[in-house]
Design an enzyme around this catalytic site. Structure first.
Site, PDB file in Angstrom:
ATOM      1  N   HIS A  97      10.407  55.069  50.930  1.00 26.20           N
ATOM      2  CA  HIS A  97       9.627  56.221  50.785  1.00 26.20           C
ATOM      3  C   HIS A  97       9.972  56.964  52.316  1.00 26.20           C
ATOM      4  O   HIS A  97       9.253  58.094  52.494  1.00 26.20           O
ATOM      5  CB  HIS A  97       8.186  56.315  50.701  1.00 26.20           C
ATOM      6  CG  HIS A  97       7.656  55.694  49.158  1.00 26.20           C
ATOM      7  ND1 HIS A  97       7.977  54.402  48.959  1.00 26.20           N
ATOM      8  CD2 HIS A  97       7.588  56.698  48.196  1.00 26.20           C
ATOM      9  CE1 HIS A  97       7.321  54.589  47.727  1.00 26.20           C
ATOM     10  NE2 HIS A  97       7.082  55.744  47.112  1.00 26.20           N
TER      11      HIS A  97
ATOM     12  N   GLU B 174      15.565  59.339  36.451  1.00 26.60           N
ATOM     13  CA  GLU B 174      16.302  60.246  37.587  1.00 26.60           C
ATOM     14  C   GLU B 174      17.927  60.417  36.970  1.00 26.60           C
ATOM     15  O   GLU B 174      18.393  61.574  37.104  1.00 26.60           O
ATOM     16  CB  GLU B 174      16.417  59.552  38.780  1.00 26.60           C
ATOM     17  CG  GLU B 174      15.041  59.712  39.656  1.00 26.60           C
ATOM     18  CD  GLU B 174      14.103  58.563  39.336  1.00 26.60           C
ATOM     19  OE1 GLU B 174      14.236  57.844  38.698  1.00 26.60           O
ATOM     20  OE2 GLU B 174      12.866  58.870  39.755  1.00 26.60           O
TER      21      GLU B 174
END
Ligand SMILES: Cc1ncc(C[n+]2csc(CCOP(=O)(O)OP(=O)(O)O)c2C)c(N)n1
Length: 666
Positions: free
Chosen positions: A473, A406
């Site tokens: 999540h 990322e």
């Protein structure tokens, strides 16, 4: 340690360079050396605050910069004065930067070499060292996509190679065959940490093997070797884009910064490297070979010292920044004039997920310099299938699968922006943005304020609970970014808003975090206009007019409230903020002044949430109009649990009705 046989200069500096080139390289090293010597005097006089010396390492910055073409980007570090002088930045301007003067590159907003300049194709570091390695990837990607035949050079110390950014950037450059010259200046110590405590391999260049890239070890104290080898490596990279890792062996002869000294460095080591000084040794060679004379040396010293003094006089005479909070605030974001594009009248009834896909497609058609990057976004279409079919339509150059990294991808987005392109970065889940947090909050957010460089990057953030996905999540982590000036935060709740706001976010040259609620992806339908249209950022929408109370929320909260209002017979003004930064303060004030009662609702854990800050704002701005305390409702202060029942208890849904009643009855 390398043995460079300092006595046999002829062998050491064997070359077939023209005399003029040799003299030029010498003079290019002399200038920063003289500047540094002057700076050390000024430091002792307390006229400058901090200095990171590159004395003894000059051949690297200068050799590399001299080998680069003027329009090729260089991303230097704190000891690379030679990059700036070789690119011929006016000395007074450099000095003004170091003194925090208004005419410096950052108008006094950042120090030393923490700035960039498009004019000279230099992109300075941020303090965190590693992030610029990934930024170089982005610049090189732009060069490759535009077929410019240009390379990009980026510097790091050996200490910086221990950061994850180093690994990520090399890996991405390798997988994408990017023409980046990664330059490690291995100067023996990272602050006080010797190389033996920094890494555990013989040469850092050996690491290239693991990344599948070419590498070289170069004597960093030999300007001829640096210049000739780098020139030839760069030629090869320009013709056939690929990354190369160079380990320059050198030594840091002064303290990490001047005040910290070098007590921990053994004397023999210092002496060894003093004998191998890149400037004096080369000077001796040029004198021995009668390429230059003592008179030349004297003359150049005199001339340069004069230039330095002139530059200093000019810089000292320059004004310190005179600014106001308003002026500073006006420079946090790159200017952007929203041009309203009205929606077509024909619509289609689609879900949030379809609307985002539609918006992305419209933007890809409108901006040919827009690149989408993310994990599995190419043929696979992303885990939510939003970019399904994009590769077929736009090709793999513009729809890029990334390794799991990322940080490097956010940094690459920044690099694309520096090179004039646009990027949309898809976080697979908003939760994973923590792995790219540093470049977002320190690089993208601060770039425009520091040196007026836009960060034209949209980061898509599939977020939110209600899908039974557990602590990693399901988070809605907008508050992590809300506190950081320089980031725009967009959070739509409906398909039509999602499309129009996404297009507006991509149009905007500033970094935008675009939150997409996963639970709404397939559950929320709307008549969404076809074609290209945008919705101005910073404009809330009021869903229902009412006089009893105001409820302010965004994202899933809008739907919870709409459902509740169907059950209850109430006259509530429901405001969907849609954008958290910029915040539509006018709409908030207008509504609270009208109803006198307000509940702020968020999906996030309450403590430190965005609505807590808005609550404080309302208390200050609307106190005289309030008939009840400003109320807040959010999730409980735990991580988000996985099991459906636990998740439901975590969220504010079960308590919402009670809270609304309490507000109305107050
Ligand atoms: C993320 C981060 N951690 C720590 C520091 C503090 N720091 C600044 S420079 C430095 C040493 C860097 O060593 P190296 O990369 O070898 O470069 P050198 O200073 O030797 O040229 C440290 C620890 C920092 N700026 N950023």
């Amino acid at each position: 340690m390398i043995d460079t046989q300092p006595t046999d200069f002829k062998k050491l500096y064997k070359n077939n360079l023209d005399k003029e080139v040799l003299i030029d390289l010498y003079k290019k090293m002399l200038l920063p050396r003289l500047i540094e010597e002057k700076m050390l005097i000024l430091l002792r006089q307390g006229r400058i605050s901090k200095w990171f010396s590159g004395i003894g390492q000059e051949a690297i910055a200068i050799g590399v910069t001299a080998a680069m073409q003027k329009e090729e980007y260089i991303l230097p570090m704190h000891r690379n004065l030679g990059v700036f002088t070789t690119r011929e930045i006016p000395l007074w301007k450099l000095f003004a930067q170091w003194q925090g003067k208004a005419d410096g590159f950052t108008k006094g907003r950042d120090r030393s070499f923490h700035f960039g300049t498009q004019e000279y194709h230099i992109v300075g570091m941020i303090s965190h060292l590693g992030p610029q390695l990934g930024v170089a990837d982005g610049i090189a990607l732009a060069q490759k996509l535009k077929n410019t035949g240009k390379a990009t050079a980026v510097f790091t110390g050996e200490g910086g190679t221990s950061e994850g950014d180093f690994h990520e950037a090399l890996n991405v450059a390798s997988v994408w065959s990017l023409p980046v010259l990664f330059c490690i200046e291995n100067n023996g110590y990272g602050l006080s940490t010797p190389t033996s405590e920094q890494y555990n391999c013989e040469h850092l260049a050996d690491r290239a093997l693991g990344y599948g890239i070419e590498s070289h070890i170069i004597d960093g104290n030999n300007i001829v070797e640096v210049y000739t080898k780098i020139s030839s490596i760069l030629n090869d990279m320009r013709e056939n884009p690929h990354p190369v890792l160079i380990e320059f062996k050198t030594f840091r002869r002064r303290g990490h910064e001047e005040a910290s000294g070098t007590k921990y460095v053994p004397d023999e080591l210092m002496e060894y490297w003093e004998e191998r000084d890149p400037l004096t040794r080369f000077e001796q060679y040029l004198l021995d070979e009668k390429i230059i004379s003592n008179e030349d040396v004297e003359q150049w010293n005199t001339d340069y010292k004069q230039d330095i003094n002139d530059g200093l006089d000019l810089a000292f005479a320059k004004a310190l920044p005179q600014s106001t909070p308003e002026q500073e605030l006006a420079d946090v974001f790159a200017p952007h004039n929203h041009h309203q594009v009205e929606p077509e009248t024909s619509t289609q009834n689609i879900r949030v997920i379809d609307a985002i896909k539609d918006g992305l497609e419209e933007a890809m058609d409108a901006f040919e310099d827009l690149v989408i990057m993310g994990q599995d976004v190419a043929e696979y279409g992303g885990v939510f299938k939003i970019t399904e079919g994009f590769v077929e339509k736009y090709g793999r150059d513009r729809v890029r699968n990334t390794p799991i990294c990322e940080s490097a991808i956010v940094e690459a987005g920044m690099g694309l922006s520096i090179a004039g392109m646009k990027a949309v970065v898809e976080m697979q889940f908003a939760d994973f943005v923590s792995s790219g947090f540093n470049p977002i909050v320190n690089y993208l957010a601060k770039s425009y304020y520091r040196w007026n460089q836009k960060a034209d990057v949209v980061i898509r953030m599939p977020c939110g609970a209600g899908v039974g996905a557990g602590p990693f999540h399901s988070q809605t982590n907008e508050a992590w970014f809300y506190t950081v000036p320089g980031l725009k935060i967009v959070y739509p709740s409906s398909p039509a808003d999602a499309k129009g706001l996404l297009i507006a976010s991509i149009e905007d040259p500033n970094p935008v975090l675009f939150f997409e609620h996963k639970a709404l992806y397939r559950s929320s339908y709307d008549d969404v206009p076809k074609g290209y249209y945008n919705i101005e950022l910073g404009k809330a929408v009021t869903y229902s007019e009412g006089n009893d109370a105001t409820v302010i929320t965004f994202g899933a909260g809008v739907h919870w409230m709409k459902q509740l209002m169907e059950e209850m017979d109430v006259h509530i003004e429901l405001i969907d903020l849609r954008t958290l930064v910029p915040l539509d303060k006018e709409t908030i004030i207008r509504s609270v002044q009208k109803t006198g009662k307000v509940l702020l609702l968020t999906e996030d854990s309450l403590t430190g949430s965005v609505i807590s800050d808005i609550a404080a704002f309302i208390s200050e701005e609307c106190f005289e109009f309030l008939d009840a305390p400003v109320m807040r409702l959010g999730s409980i202060d735990t991580p988000i649990p996985f099991e459906k029942g636990l998740e439901n208890n975590y969220l504010p849904i079960p308590t919402l009705k009670e809270k609304v009643k309490k507000l109305l009855e107050y």
